[in-house]
Design a protein around this motif. Structure first.
Motif, PDB file in Angstrom:
ATOM      1  N   GLY A 215      34.527  11.430  28.031  1.00  0.00           N
ATOM      2  CA  GLY A 215      33.785  10.822  27.207  1.00  0.00           C
ATOM      3  C   GLY A 215      32.479  11.279  26.895  1.00  0.00           C
TER       4      GLY A 215
ATOM      5  N   ARG B  95      34.155   3.261  31.719  1.00  0.00           N
ATOM      6  CA  ARG B  95      35.357   3.728  32.478  1.00  0.00           C
ATOM      7  C   ARG B  95      34.779   4.211  33.928  1.00  0.00           C
ATOM      8  NH1 ARG B  95      39.678   8.396  30.833  1.00  0.00           N
ATOM      9  NH2 ARG B  95      40.506   8.817  32.873  1.00  0.00           N
TER      10      ARG B  95
ATOM     11  N   GLY C 177      36.795   1.771  27.692  1.00  0.00           N
ATOM     12  CA  GLY C 177      36.552   2.607  28.887  1.00  0.00           C
ATOM     13  C   GLY C 177      36.988   2.061  30.169  1.00  0.00           C
TER      14      GLY C 177
ATOM     15  N   LEU D 292      32.116   3.523  26.082  1.00  0.00           N
ATOM     16  CA  LEU D 292      33.499   4.269  26.650  1.00  0.00           C
ATOM     17  C   LEU D 292      33.205   4.700  28.194  1.00  0.00           C
ATOM     18  CD1 LEU D 292      36.425   5.184  24.797  1.00  0.00           C
ATOM     19  CD2 LEU D 292      35.709   6.648  26.965  1.00  0.00           C
ATOM     20  N   VAL D 293      32.012   5.584  28.149  1.00  0.00           N
ATOM     21  CA  VAL D 293      31.930   6.298  29.202  1.00  0.00           C
ATOM     22  C   VAL D 293      31.468   5.300  30.430  1.00  0.00           C
ATOM     23  CG1 VAL D 293      30.337   8.102  30.237  1.00  0.00           C
ATOM     24  CG2 VAL D 293      31.320   8.587  28.109  1.00  0.00           C
TER      25      VAL D 293
ATOM     26  N   GLN E 101      41.050   1.985  30.357  1.00  0.00           N
ATOM     27  CA  GLN E 101      41.483   3.352  30.601  1.00  0.00           C
ATOM     28  C   GLN E 101      41.573   3.659  32.117  1.00  0.00           C
ATOM     29  OE1 GLN E 101      39.328   6.766  28.657  1.00  0.00           O
ATOM     30  NE2 GLN E 101      39.303   5.329  26.898  1.00  0.00           N
TER      31      GLN E 101
ATOM     32  N   GLY F 224      36.955  10.842  33.270  1.00  0.00           N
ATOM     33  CA  GLY F 224      36.609  10.001  32.365  1.00  0.00           C
ATOM     34  C   GLY F 224      35.063  10.411  31.648  1.00  0.00           C
TER      35      GLY F 224
END
Length: 414
Positions: A157, A279, A341, A275-276, A344, A153
């Motif tokens: 990301g 995740r 994230g 998002l990073v 995901q 991820g």
């Protein structure tokens, strides 16, 4: 003495080298480089099409067509991985198919050719995404799957923090043709890196890259057919719905906010950064506690973020964005990114564990189909609603639809 190294190799466990192996490092590098091309082009092509007079529906169609061929390819990927030696070749070939046609975008702003190039690139993206997700699990031990998907991820990301806003900024500053050529080259570099996985770690990755049809493990441990689809249904639905919101953000927000280029870059960077973080946090917690902890909080964060974006666009109208609009959009993009994230990683680890080792290819395909089909549907459907009602009402309707995700995230202790 001369035979001790050979004996050491022969007695080494047959499992993959794990997170510290060269093969996993090459996978991460190939993913990071290859996804730079994806991240740059995703918001760039709709903007390019809109400059050619395509309108919001046509701009959304560029993303939808790309995701359509992506999903169609992903439907074939379990067979390719299990029966055609696909773990060995699909990633590098997919990276080439995704990257090489990209400079063709610069030749015209007509919608027809743009859709054709987008469709071809979708074939490569479908191969890369399924193969990459499956390899992230196959190149490590079971105890490392959560962290492996987290690192994967990060590879997806982290480049987007720079590339999502940077691609648009580069195109506006130096020209769209320069941006398209650079992103095309990234696909070739990614293919070269991925080609080295097979021979890395002294050949120990060969077993991990063997198709499950070539092996004779205890295949009865993993669900197949209808039981597998039932096990994957809830996380698939969560991915479909929330990915539609992601498709809306990266496809459309650059258009109404184009007069504030700094805001477009900042919101895309905030979205990608959070998002990073979301995740990675989910992957670490999954390995530590052995279960999903951030699925519900992630879904709630995504819903709240979309609400803030809808309020900002509705209140701003067609004027230049003010300070209040900027704050709401930035906060909404950050909240949505963090939630998406987390969702995901939680959904992909759920799917991989429910499918079992021999079902990694199928689980990866289902998860990526949820991601990419949701992104495509969100882009084309929202584009139509925007043309009918405007940006504010369209994003408000999307925020309302995302509320349906929340019940699906409950009772996931198993």
């Amino acid at each position: 003495m001369t035979r001790s190294p050979v004996t050491s190799v022969e007695t080494t466990p047959t499992g993959p080298p794990g997170l510290k192996g060269q093969g996993f490092a090459l996978l991460i590098a190939a993913t990071a480089v290859g996804l730079c091309g994806f991240a740059a082009v995703l918001p760039l092509v709709p903007l390019w099409a809109s400059r050619g007079g395509a309108g919001e529906f046509g701009a959304g169609a560029t993303t939808a067509v790309f995701m359509l061929t992506t999903v169609l390819t992903q439907l074939c990927m379990p067979w390719l991985l299990d029966r055609a030696g696909g773990y060995r070749w699909t990633f590098p070939v997919g990276a080439l198919v995704m990257g090489v046609p990209t400079p063709l975008f610069a030749m015209t702003t007509d919608l027809g050719p743009i859709l054709v190039v987008s469709a071809v690139r979708g074939l490569g993206f479908g191969m890369v995404t399924v193969a990459g997700t499956a390899l992230a699990a196959r190149l490590v031990t079971r105890e490392q799957v959560g962290r492996a998907t987290g690192y994967y991820g990060l590879a997806v990301g982290l480049p987007q923090i720079v590339i999502l806003p940077g691609g648009v900024a580069l195109a506006l500053a130096l020209g769209f043709d320069t941006a398209f050529w650079l992103t095309g080259i990234s696909g070739v570099v990614s293919a070269a890196l991925a080609s080295g996985i097979l021979v890395a770690d002294g050949g120990r990755n060969r077993e991990a890259l063997r198709s499950t049809g070539e092996q004779t493990p205890d295949r009865t441990d993993s669900p197949r057919g209808l039981p597998l689809l039932v096990a994957l249904a809830a996380p698939l639905a969560v991915m479909l719905l929330i990915a539609s919101g992601a498709g809306a953000i990266v496809t459309f927000l650059a258009i109404p906010l184009e007069r504030a280029a700094w805001l477009v870059g900042a919101l895309l960077a905030a979205y990608a950064l959070m998002l990073v973080i979301g995740r990675w946090s989910a992957g670490m917690l999954f390995d530590r506690y052995g279960r999903t902890l951030l699925l519900l909080p992630g879904a709630l964060s995504a819903v709240l973020g979309m609400v803030l974006i809808a309020v900002a666009l509705w209140s701003n109208g067609d004027g230049a964005p003010g300070a209040g609009t900027a704050a709401l959009v930035l906060g909404g993009a950050a909240l949505f990114g963090a939630g998406f994230g987390a969702v995901q990683n939680e959904t992909v680890t759920m799917m991989l564990n429910r499918a079992g080792p021999t079902g990694h290819g199928r689980a990866s395909a289902v998860w990526n189909i949820g991601y990419d089909a949701g992104t495509g549907v969100g882009a084309v459907a929202l584009g139509l609603v925007i043309q009918l009602s405007g940006y504010g009402p369209a994003f408000a309707l999307l925020a309302l639809a995302l509320v349906a995700v929340v019940p699906l995230t409950l009772d996931r202790r198993r």
